[in-house]
Design an enzyme around this catalytic site. Structure first.
Site, short mmCIF file in Angstrom:
data_model
loop_
_atom_site.label_atom_id
_atom_site.label_comp_id
_atom_site.label_asym_id
_atom_site.label_seq_id
_atom_site.Cartn_x
_atom_site.Cartn_y
_atom_site.Cartn_z
N CYS A 51 -15.44 74.43 28.80
CA CYS A 51 -14.96 73.12 29.21
C CYS A 51 -16.01 72.49 30.11
CB CYS A 51 -13.66 73.27 29.98
SG CYS A 51 -12.48 74.36 29.19
N ARG A 54 -19.32 70.32 25.29
CA ARG A 54 -18.91 71.66 25.71
C ARG A 54 -17.46 71.96 25.36
NH1 ARG A 54 -22.16 73.83 30.11
NH2 ARG A 54 -20.39 75.14 30.56
N TRP A 76 -11.56 72.72 26.45
CA TRP A 76 -11.56 73.49 25.19
C TRP A 76 -10.48 74.54 25.40
CZ3 TRP A 76 -12.53 78.53 23.52
CH2 TRP A 76 -12.85 78.67 22.15
N ASN A 115 -12.83 75.73 34.85
CA ASN A 115 -13.40 76.36 33.64
C ASN A 115 -13.28 77.86 33.83
OD1 ASN A 115 -14.25 73.89 32.81
ND2 ASN A 115 -16.43 74.24 33.19
N GLY A 116 -13.01 78.58 32.76
CA GLY A 116 -12.92 80.03 32.88
C GLY A 116 -11.52 80.52 32.57
N GLU A 154 -28.47 82.28 9.11
CA GLU A 154 -28.40 81.05 9.91
C GLU A 154 -27.98 79.86 9.03
OE1 GLU A 154 -28.16 80.06 12.75
OE2 GLU A 154 -29.00 78.06 12.95
N LYS A 175 -24.71 77.54 9.68
CA LYS A 175 -24.77 76.10 9.85
C LYS A 175 -23.77 75.41 8.91
CE LYS A 175 -26.45 75.49 13.00
NZ LYS A 175 -26.96 76.63 13.69
N GLU A 211 -20.11 75.98 10.17
CA GLU A 211 -19.66 75.31 11.39
C GLU A 211 -19.71 73.79 11.28
OE1 GLU A 211 -21.81 76.43 14.96
OE2 GLU A 211 -23.74 76.21 14.02
N HIS A 236 -24.44 95.06 -4.41
CA HIS A 236 -23.56 96.09 -3.86
C HIS A 236 -22.15 95.58 -3.59
CE1 HIS A 236 -26.81 98.92 -3.61
NE2 HIS A 236 -27.55 98.02 -2.98
N LYS A 279 -20.14 74.04 22.77
CA LYS A 279 -21.58 74.26 22.84
C LYS A 279 -21.91 75.52 23.62
CE LYS A 279 -25.88 73.07 22.30
NZ LYS A 279 -26.42 73.31 20.94
O1 M6R Z 1 -26.18 79.26 24.12
P1 M6R Z 1 -26.35 80.45 23.22
O2 M6R Z 1 -27.60 80.41 22.44
O3 M6R Z 1 -26.20 81.75 23.98
O4 M6R Z 1 -25.13 80.35 22.22
C1 M6R Z 1 -24.85 81.35 21.29
C2 M6R Z 1 -23.91 80.84 20.23
O5 M6R Z 1 -22.67 80.50 20.81
C3 M6R Z 1 -24.48 79.63 19.47
O6 M6R Z 1 -25.71 79.92 18.92
C4 M6R Z 1 -23.51 79.18 18.37
O7 M6R Z 1 -23.44 80.14 17.37
C5 M6R Z 1 -23.94 77.82 17.81
N1 M6R Z 1 -22.80 76.99 17.59
C6 M6R Z 1 -24.69 77.91 16.55
O8 M6R Z 1 -25.03 76.67 16.01
#
Ligand code: M6R
Length: 607
Positions: free
Chosen positions: A2, A27, A73, A99-100, A480, A484, A487, A503, A602
C-alpha cells in the site's frame, strides 16, 4: 504494497496528498482515503482508483495544511469504503494509515472490544488505531510508542490527532517510511517518489524507529524511547522520469527507455584497457568477493528470472558454483552456508519482504550479502554489506521491464569482474564488453519493430494459453515472457526449458495452443529447433524469435521476429524486449489496465 503519504506545512494539504497518492498508486490501488486534521477535520475514502477519491476531495475537502493519506492493496478485508484507510478511533479525533500486517490483531481486538471499543471495519489497521486511542492521554507520540510495543508484525504508519493538528507521527518496522524535509513543510511517505516534487532532502527511518513531524522539523526516537540523531540525505530526483510523457502507458514508456537505462547501467563501469568491470559499490568487499567459491542469488518474480540468468552468466564467465533461489523458499530452508559463500539479493524495489528476510537470514549465517537494487536508499540497499544500484530510473508500471534489462547488464558486469580475476581471458572479457556496449543501439533497432509486434499481438491475443520456450541463456527469458503475458494480459502462459516439453507439457499442444520459441543461432540452436519440430508435429502454432539473417526456419514457424546478432550471454538483453512488447500489446488489445494489473502491486512488502 500500500502507499502512505503525510504532509504538514503551510500549503493546502489536499492537493499535495492526492498528488502523492497518484505517485504511489502503482503500489496498491483497490481503495484510498485521506484525513485532513486542522481547520474542520475531514475524512474521505473511496473504492477504486485514486481518481475516485480525488473527485470527492475536490468537491468537499477544506483547505487544512496537514493530513495523512493512503492507497490500499487489500490484505485483511475486501476493498470497501469501510476497510479503506485512514481508520478513526471511537472519539473521531485520532486517525491512522498503515502498511504491513499486524499479526496479533485478533488478540488485541478481543481485548479492545472487552474495553468497550467499537469497530467499523474488518482490518488489522483499525485495531492499531484503537490501540493508540487506548494509550492516548494528550501526547500522541507517547501513545503511538506504547501501542507499538504491544504489536507483533510489520508496520509503516502515519497518525494524527486533531488536538495536535500540525503534528504527524510516523513509525516503521518492516515497511518503509521516508521523511521529506522542506523549509516550511515536512512530509512522510512509504516511497520516495511521493516526496520528489516537494523536496530533495530525505531521511530514511530505520526499523523500530518513529518520528514526529511538524512543519520543516522532525525528531526521531527508537520505539524503546532512545533519541536518534540523523541528518537529511540529498536525493537526486529526475522528476520528468515520473511522468508518462507522450506514451499512453508507463509500461510502454519504460520499455522504450531501455536503450538509455542499459547505457546508465554500463556508464563508468567498464575498464576497456583491462577488459574488466569497475563496480565502485563492491570495492569495500572486493577481496572477499574475488576469493568467493560459492554464490547464491535470492530474489522474487522477474528479479528471480534475472537471478536465473545470473546463474548461467556466472557459470560461463567464472568458476563459481552458483545457485539461484526463490527468496520465499530460501528464507525457510535449513541453511548450511559454506565458507566463502556470497549471497546476492536482487530487487527492483529494494523492499520485497521475502528477499529482505532471505538476506537477513544469510547475514545471520555469516555470508557476505550483496544487493543489486534499483531504488536508492531502499531497505535492501541499506541492509546489505555492499551492492550495486541498477540506475534504471523510477519504474512505475507494475510490470518490471527496464529494471530487468538493467539487472541482466549488471549481473554480466559482476561476472566479468570476478571472471577476469580468475581464468577469463582478456579477449573473452573484451568480447563481452563489446557486446554489452552494442546493446543500447540493438534495442533501438528492436523497438522499431513495435508495430509488427502489435500485429502479432492482434493475431494471437485471443488465445487462452501460451507456451514460451528457450534453452540455456534463453530459458530465464522464456519464464519472464510467460510472466509478463500472465500479469499484463491475464493470458495463461507457461515458460519451459525447451527440452522439458516432451516430458509432459507437449500433451497440451493443439492448433489453439501457440508457443513462442526463443531460437537464436547460438550453441543451443539445433536442439531448440528439434523441440520446435516436436511441437509442429502436434499442429502447434509457433512464433519464433531468431537471429537476424536466419532464413532456415521456413515452414517450421508461423511468424518470426528477428533480433540483431550478439554474444550468446548478452542475447537475453535483446530477446526479452519483443516479449515485453508482445505482453504489452496483448494487454492493451484486451482492454487490460497494463500499468496497474488486477490483484498485483509494485512492491510486495508482505510475506
Ligand atoms: O522489487 P522486486 O524486484 O524485489 O520485485 C519482485 C517481484 O515482485 C516483481 O519482479 C514482480 O514479479 C513484477 N510484477 C514482475 O513484473
Amino acid at each position: 504494497m500500500c502507499g502512505i503519504v503525510a504532509y504538514t506545512g503551510d500549503q493546502p494539504a489536499k492537493g499535495i496528498l492526492i498528488e502523492g497518492l497518484k505517485r504511489l498508486e502503482y503500489r496498491g490501488y483497490d481503495s484510498s482515503g485521506i484525513f485532513i486534521a486542522n481547520g474542520a477535520p475531514y475524512l474521505a475514502r473511496a473504492v477504486g482508483k485514486v481518481a475516485e477519491l480525488e473527485h470527492q476531495v475536490w468537491n468537499s475537502a477544506p483547505e487544512g495544511v496537514a493530513g495523512i493519506a493512503h492507497t490500499r492493496w487489500a490484505t485483511h478485508g475486501k476493498p470497501s469504503v469501510l476497510n479503506a484507510h485512514p481508520h478513526g478511533d471511537c472519539t473521531g479525533k485520532l486517525f491512522l494509515v498503515h502498511n504491513g500486517i499486524i499479526e496479533n490483531y485478533l488478540l488485541l481486538k478481543k481485548r479492545l472490544l472487552e474495553a468497550g471499543h467499537q469497530f467499523k471495519s474488518e482490518t488489522d489497521t483499525e485495531v492499531l488505531t484503537h490501540l493508540v486511542e487506548a494509550h492516548y492521554a494528550g501526547d500522541l507520540q507517547a501513545a503511538v510508542q506504547k501501542a507499538l510495543l504491544q504489536v507483533q508484525g510489520t508496520f509503516g504508519i502515519a497518525v494524527m490527532h486533531i488536538s495536535q493538528p500540525h503534528t504527524v507521527v510516523v513509525a516503521r518496522r518492516g515497511s518503509p517510511i521516508i521523511l521529506g524535509i522542506g523549509e516550511k513543510a515536512s512530509l512522510a511517505a512509504s516511497d520516495a517518489s511521493a516526496l520528489a516534487q516537494h523536496t530533495d532532502q530525505v531521511v530514511f527511518l530505520e526499523d523500530n524507529e518513529m518520528a514526529s513531524l511538524t512543519p520543516g522539523k522532525f525528531s526521531i526516537t527508537t520505539l524503546d524511547n532512545r533519541s536518534v540523531s540523523r541528518g537529511t540525505t540529498n536525493l537526486d530526483w529526475n522528476i520528468e522520469s515520473m511522468d508518462c510523457g507522450s506514451f499512453p502507458h508507463y509500461m510502454l514508456k519504460e520499455i522504450f527507455e531501455q536503450p538509455e537505462s542499459v547505457e546508465n547501467a554500463l556508464r563508468g563501469r567498464v575498464n576497456h584497457s583491462e577488459a574488466v568491470a569497475k563496480l565502485g559499490g563492491l570495492e569495500s568487499v572486493q577481496e572477499r568477493l574475488l576469493n568467493a567459491r560459492h554464490l547464491i542469488i535470492v530474489s522474487c518474480g522477474t528479479s528471480y528470472y534475472a537471478g536465473l540468468y545470473g546463474r548461467y552468466v556466472f557459470e560461463t564467465l567464472t568458476d563459481l558454483t552458483v545457485e539461484t533461489e526463490l527468496a520465499s523458499e530460501f528464507r525457510y530452508r535449513k541453511l548450511n552456508l559454506r565458507q566463502g559463500t556470497v549471497v546476492l539479493a536482487i530487487s527492483q524495489s529494494g523492499e520485497t519482504a521475502d528477499t529482505l528476510a532471505a538476506l537477513r537470514e544469510a547475514k545471520r549465517k555469516g555470508a557476505l550479502v550483496l544487493g543489486l537494487v534499483n531504488v536508492v536508499g531502499s531497505t535492501i540497499a541499506r541492509e546489505t554489506h555492499a551492492g550495486i544500484y541498477s540506475h534504471a530510473g523510477i519504474e512505475v508500471g507494475v510490470a518490471s521491464t527496464k529494471s530487468f534489462t538493467s539487472q541482466l547488464t549488471i549481473l554480466t558486469l559482476m561476472a566479468l569482474l570476478i571472471g577476469r580475476s580468475r581464468d577469463l581471458s582478456y579477449e573473452e572479457g573484451h568480447e563481452i564488453i563489446r557486446a554489452l556496449e552494442l546493446v543500447p543501439d540493438q534495442i533501438r533497432e528492436i523497438l522499431k519493430q513495435a508495430g509488427k509486434i502489435r500485429d502479432l499481438a492482434e493475431k494471437y491475443c485471443h488465445s487462452d494459453h501460451f507456451f514460451f520456450v528457450g534453452r540455456k541463456f534463453q530459458y530465464p527469458i522464456a519464464l519472464e515472457g510467460a510472466l509478463k503475458l500472465k500479469e499484463i494480459a491475464y493470458i495463461h502462459s507457461e515458460g519451459y526449458a525447451a527440452g522439458e516439453m516432451k516430458h509432459g507439457p507437449i500433451a497440451l499442444i493443439d492448433p489453439k495452443f501457440p508457443t513462442l520459441a526463443l531460437a537464436l543461432e547460438d550453441g543451443s540452436y539445433e536442439r531448440v529447433v528439434s523441440n520446435m519440430q516436436e511441437i509442429r508435429a502436434r499442429e502447434g502454432k509457433i512464433i519464433a524469435i531468431t537471429t537476424e539473417g536466419n532464413t532456415k526456419l521456413g515452414n517450421l514457424v508461423d511468424d518470426v521476429v528477428y533480433i540483431p546478432r550478439t554474444h550468446e550471454a548478452v542475447a537475453p538483453l535483446l530477446t526479452v524486449v519483443p516479449l515485453q512488447l508482445f505482453a504489452y500489446y496483448c494487454g492493451v488489445l484486451l482492454g487490460r489496465d497494463v500499468d496497474k494489473p488486477r490483484n498485483l502491486a509494485k512492491s510486495v512488502t508482505v510475506e
